[in-house]
Design a protein around this motif. Sequence first.
Motif, PDB file in Angstrom:
ATOM      1  N   ILE A   1       1.028  -0.901   0.184  1.00  0.00           N
ATOM      2  CA  ILE A   1      -0.058  -0.239   0.105  1.00  0.00           C
ATOM      3  C   ILE A   1       0.885   1.578  -0.214  1.00  0.00           C
ATOM      4  O   ILE A   1       0.326   2.203  -0.490  1.00  0.00           O
ATOM      5  CB  ILE A   1      -0.861  -0.257   0.816  1.00  0.00           C
ATOM      6  CG1 ILE A   1      -1.911  -0.585   0.747  1.00  0.00           C
ATOM      7  CG2 ILE A   1      -1.737   1.372   1.694  1.00  0.00           C
ATOM      8  CD1 ILE A   1      -2.671  -1.259   1.629  1.00  0.00           C
ATOM      9  N   PRO A   2       1.873   1.258   0.748  1.00  0.00           N
ATOM     10  CA  PRO A   2       2.754   2.377   0.698  1.00  0.00           C
ATOM     11  C   PRO A   2       3.493   2.761  -0.610  1.00  0.00           C
ATOM     12  O   PRO A   2       3.094   3.883  -1.262  1.00  0.00           O
ATOM     13  CB  PRO A   2       4.161   2.347   1.822  1.00  0.00           C
ATOM     14  CG  PRO A   2       3.212   1.181   2.782  1.00  0.00           C
ATOM     15  CD  PRO A   2       2.403   0.164   2.029  1.00  0.00           C
ATOM     16  N   PHE A   3       4.023   2.231  -1.334  1.00  0.00           N
ATOM     17  CA  PHE A   3       4.200   1.901  -2.782  1.00  0.00           C
ATOM     18  C   PHE A   3       2.698   2.563  -3.893  1.00  0.00           C
ATOM     19  O   PHE A   3       3.117   3.333  -4.761  1.00  0.00           O
ATOM     20  CB  PHE A   3       4.694   1.221  -3.194  1.00  0.00           C
ATOM     21  CG  PHE A   3       6.043   0.519  -2.039  1.00  0.00           C
ATOM     22  CD1 PHE A   3       7.477   1.115  -2.837  1.00  0.00           C
ATOM     23  CD2 PHE A   3       6.435  -1.055  -1.435  1.00  0.00           C
ATOM     24  CE1 PHE A   3       8.729   1.035  -2.283  1.00  0.00           C
ATOM     25  CE2 PHE A   3       7.400  -0.442  -0.622  1.00  0.00           C
ATOM     26  CZ  PHE A   3       8.990   0.001  -1.284  1.00  0.00           C
ATOM     27  N   ILE A   4       2.131   1.546  -3.361  1.00  0.00           N
ATOM     28  CA  ILE A   4       0.880   1.968  -4.378  1.00  0.00           C
ATOM     29  C   ILE A   4      -0.161   3.668  -3.835  1.00  0.00           C
ATOM     30  O   ILE A   4       0.322   4.409  -5.174  1.00  0.00           O
ATOM     31  CB  ILE A   4      -0.434   1.322  -3.937  1.00  0.00           C
ATOM     32  CG1 ILE A   4       0.139  -0.240  -4.545  1.00  0.00           C
ATOM     33  CG2 ILE A   4      -1.403   2.017  -4.606  1.00  0.00           C
ATOM     34  CD1 ILE A   4      -1.245  -1.298  -3.874  1.00  0.00           C
ATOM     35  N   LEU A   5       0.291   4.329  -2.660  1.00  0.00           N
ATOM     36  CA  LEU A   5       0.051   5.812  -2.539  1.00  0.00           C
ATOM     37  C   LEU A   5       1.287   6.463  -3.338  1.00  0.00           C
ATOM     38  O   LEU A   5       1.191   7.474  -3.991  1.00  0.00           O
ATOM     39  CB  LEU A   5      -0.168   5.572  -1.517  1.00  0.00           C
ATOM     40  CG  LEU A   5      -1.223   4.757  -0.324  1.00  0.00           C
ATOM     41  CD1 LEU A   5      -1.278   5.074   0.823  1.00  0.00           C
ATOM     42  CD2 LEU A   5      -2.153   5.280  -1.442  1.00  0.00           C
ATOM     43  N   LEU A   6       2.607   6.535  -2.937  1.00  0.00           N
ATOM     44  CA  LEU A   6       3.324   6.614  -3.069  1.00  0.00           C
ATOM     45  C   LEU A   6       3.740   6.603  -4.861  1.00  0.00           C
ATOM     46  O   LEU A   6       3.784   7.973  -5.472  1.00  0.00           O
ATOM     47  CB  LEU A   6       4.906   6.158  -2.305  1.00  0.00           C
ATOM     48  CG  LEU A   6       6.628   7.246  -3.121  1.00  0.00           C
ATOM     49  CD1 LEU A   6       6.061   8.643  -1.786  1.00  0.00           C
ATOM     50  CD2 LEU A   6       7.142   6.236  -2.495  1.00  0.00           C
ATOM     51  N   PHE A   7       3.615   5.685  -5.255  1.00  0.00           N
ATOM     52  CA  PHE A   7       2.856   6.096  -7.202  1.00  0.00           C
ATOM     53  C   PHE A   7       2.887   6.798  -7.207  1.00  0.00           C
ATOM     54  O   PHE A   7       2.143   7.484  -8.831  1.00  0.00           O
ATOM     55  CB  PHE A   7       2.595   4.108  -7.678  1.00  0.00           C
ATOM     56  CG  PHE A   7       3.064   3.919  -9.168  1.00  0.00           C
ATOM     57  CD1 PHE A   7       3.923   4.648  -9.958  1.00  0.00           C
ATOM     58  CD2 PHE A   7       1.622   3.738  -9.555  1.00  0.00           C
ATOM     59  CE1 PHE A   7       4.244   4.265 -11.016  1.00  0.00           C
ATOM     60  CE2 PHE A   7       1.929   3.586 -10.905  1.00  0.00           C
ATOM     61  CZ  PHE A   7       3.276   4.268 -11.562  1.00  0.00           C
TER      62      PHE A   7
ATOM     63  N   ILE B   1      -5.545   5.689  -9.307  1.00  0.00           N
ATOM     64  CA  ILE B   1      -4.419   4.454  -7.922  1.00  0.00           C
ATOM     65  C   ILE B   1      -4.528   5.091  -6.727  1.00  0.00           C
ATOM     66  O   ILE B   1      -4.363   3.742  -5.551  1.00  0.00           O
ATOM     67  CB  ILE B   1      -3.209   5.115  -8.946  1.00  0.00           C
ATOM     68  CG1 ILE B   1      -2.993   4.835 -10.265  1.00  0.00           C
ATOM     69  CG2 ILE B   1      -1.883   4.033  -8.518  1.00  0.00           C
ATOM     70  CD1 ILE B   1      -1.938   4.603 -10.647  1.00  0.00           C
ATOM     71  N   PHE B   2      -4.760   5.783  -6.479  1.00  0.00           N
ATOM     72  CA  PHE B   2      -4.821   6.420  -4.806  1.00  0.00           C
ATOM     73  C   PHE B   2      -6.033   6.060  -4.223  1.00  0.00           C
ATOM     74  O   PHE B   2      -5.939   4.828  -3.421  1.00  0.00           O
ATOM     75  CB  PHE B   2      -4.656   8.313  -4.618  1.00  0.00           C
ATOM     76  CG  PHE B   2      -4.735   8.924  -3.152  1.00  0.00           C
ATOM     77  CD1 PHE B   2      -3.322   8.586  -3.196  1.00  0.00           C
ATOM     78  CD2 PHE B   2      -5.963   8.568  -2.130  1.00  0.00           C
ATOM     79  CE1 PHE B   2      -2.954   8.973  -1.573  1.00  0.00           C
ATOM     80  CE2 PHE B   2      -5.561   9.566  -1.131  1.00  0.00           C
ATOM     81  CZ  PHE B   2      -3.405   9.466  -0.629  1.00  0.00           C
ATOM     82  N   ALA B   3      -7.031   6.087  -4.790  1.00  0.00           N
ATOM     83  CA  ALA B   3      -8.199   5.371  -4.258  1.00  0.00           C
ATOM     84  C   ALA B   3      -8.291   3.631  -4.080  1.00  0.00           C
ATOM     85  O   ALA B   3      -8.505   3.193  -3.265  1.00  0.00           O
ATOM     86  CB  ALA B   3      -9.357   6.039  -5.319  1.00  0.00           C
ATOM     87  N   ALA B   4      -7.232   3.409  -5.646  1.00  0.00           N
ATOM     88  CA  ALA B   4      -7.394   1.511  -5.357  1.00  0.00           C
ATOM     89  C   ALA B   4      -6.500   1.127  -4.157  1.00  0.00           C
ATOM     90  O   ALA B   4      -6.812   0.248  -3.408  1.00  0.00           O
ATOM     91  CB  ALA B   4      -6.906   1.452  -6.055  1.00  0.00           C
TER      92      ALA B   4
ATOM     93  N   TYR C   1      -6.643  -1.303   1.218  1.00  0.00           N
ATOM     94  CA  TYR C   1      -6.785  -1.254   2.945  1.00  0.00           C
ATOM     95  C   TYR C   1      -7.558  -1.512   3.190  1.00  0.00           C
ATOM     96  O   TYR C   1      -7.935  -2.350   4.223  1.00  0.00           O
ATOM     97  CB  TYR C   1      -5.953  -0.079   2.992  1.00  0.00           C
ATOM     98  CG  TYR C   1      -6.479   0.301   4.999  1.00  0.00           C
ATOM     99  CD1 TYR C   1      -5.311  -0.590   5.503  1.00  0.00           C
ATOM    100  CD2 TYR C   1      -7.115   0.889   5.448  1.00  0.00           C
ATOM    101  CE1 TYR C   1      -5.259  -0.040   6.629  1.00  0.00           C
ATOM    102  CE2 TYR C   1      -6.648   0.935   6.696  1.00  0.00           C
ATOM    103  CZ  TYR C   1      -5.902   0.641   7.597  1.00  0.00           C
ATOM    104  OH  TYR C   1      -5.938   1.283   8.724  1.00  0.00           O
ATOM    105  N   ALA C   2      -9.251  -1.104   2.886  1.00  0.00           N
ATOM    106  CA  ALA C   2     -10.519  -0.975   2.749  1.00  0.00           C
ATOM    107  C   ALA C   2     -10.525  -2.943   3.057  1.00  0.00           C
ATOM    108  O   ALA C   2     -11.334  -3.722   4.209  1.00  0.00           O
ATOM    109  CB  ALA C   2     -11.258  -0.408   2.504  1.00  0.00           C
ATOM    110  N   LEU C   3     -10.036  -3.902   1.986  1.00  0.00           N
ATOM    111  CA  LEU C   3     -10.671  -5.043   1.775  1.00  0.00           C
ATOM    112  C   LEU C   3      -9.614  -5.566   2.090  1.00  0.00           C
ATOM    113  O   LEU C   3     -10.294  -6.714   2.814  1.00  0.00           O
ATOM    114  CB  LEU C   3     -10.579  -5.137   0.212  1.00  0.00           C
ATOM    115  CG  LEU C   3     -10.571  -4.594  -0.632  1.00  0.00           C
ATOM    116  CD1 LEU C   3     -10.793  -5.646  -2.237  1.00  0.00           C
ATOM    117  CD2 LEU C   3     -12.475  -5.263  -0.343  1.00  0.00           C
ATOM    118  N   THR C   4      -8.125  -5.761   3.049  1.00  0.00           N
ATOM    119  CA  THR C   4      -8.294  -6.710   4.168  1.00  0.00           C
ATOM    120  C   THR C   4      -8.175  -6.116   5.734  1.00  0.00           C
ATOM    121  O   THR C   4      -7.728  -6.982   6.204  1.00  0.00           O
ATOM    122  CB  THR C   4      -6.629  -6.881   3.099  1.00  0.00           C
ATOM    123  OG1 THR C   4      -5.572  -4.650   3.185  1.00  0.00           O
ATOM    124  CG2 THR C   4      -5.523  -6.687   2.175  1.00  0.00           C
TER     125      THR C   4
END
Lengths: 177, 138
Positions: B15-21, B42-45, B50-53
């Motif tokens: 998740i941190p990498f997704i948000l950073l990306f 991408i940010f929303a995804a 996070y919400a899913l896991t």
Amino acid sequence: MATALAVVRLRSLFAVVMLAGIYSLVTAGIFLTLDAVDVAFTEAAVGAGIATMLMLGTLALTGHKQTPPRHSPVLPLMVVTITGVVLLWGTHDMPRFGDPDAPIHRHVAPRYIEESPTEIGLPNMVTSVLASYRGFDTLGEVVVVFTAGVGVLSLLGFRRRRPPRQDSESSKEESDG
Amino acid sequence: MGDDRVLRVIARLLIPFILLFALYVQFHGDYGPGGGFQAGVIFAAGIILYALTYGVEPAMRLVPRRLLAPLAALGVLLYGGVGVATMVLGGKFLDYSVLAHDPLHGQHYGILLIELGVGITVAAVMLLIFFAFMSREG
């Protein structure tokens, strides 16, 4: 193509949603091979990611099985076939793919390609066209997204949040079932 | 939703990498592929993962939904505000060249600002829709 056919045939909506996600991912790959990286990005994130999630959320609200249709499929099939043939016939007049003399390549595209480095100064021409030359269109798109959010909120709304303990119980029941 | 430990650990790594990306796609959209739409999605995804896991409740605590609707409006207003600002400064609507002394810099600032507006709106609306669906579940 095979995924699309499977989507039509299957009755289990869960599998249909998953296959639709795969279909989006494959489409993103096609866009990538066509060098449309920006579109591929969007397709992968929206089509394969968020749309699939929203479909799953809808499934959780409704049911997992499609009810068998009561009417015969002949008339819809005919309509679809005729529309498809007309669409294919319509593409007959279109210039060949990648033809440099095609009208779309002779209208404003040369100006964008030649002038945008000096007028806008951004290496990514897609951004220049999207945000500057077509800024008004993009504003319209953002308003569309905003309106979609407002529409969903007014239709679904937020239910009052339940206490967390109750929520974890219900989620456990879901994973059991 | 589930209690799968493997999923949670992997998601926590990713998740941190997704948000950073997403932020990279947002602010580097002028140079590489991407832009506000893609970054917002991408940010929303990332948040949705996070919400899913970890469950929807923690995700809603992380991103309070009272904040989301104003954010969605803020993005549109930022975009439109840039347009109005260019008009006030003597240009046409959304003609960014007047934003700075150098027209090229003006274009640059304008595009950066409106892409930010697009990104904020798209991310907020996606999360709003997702939370609206999830809050009705059960």
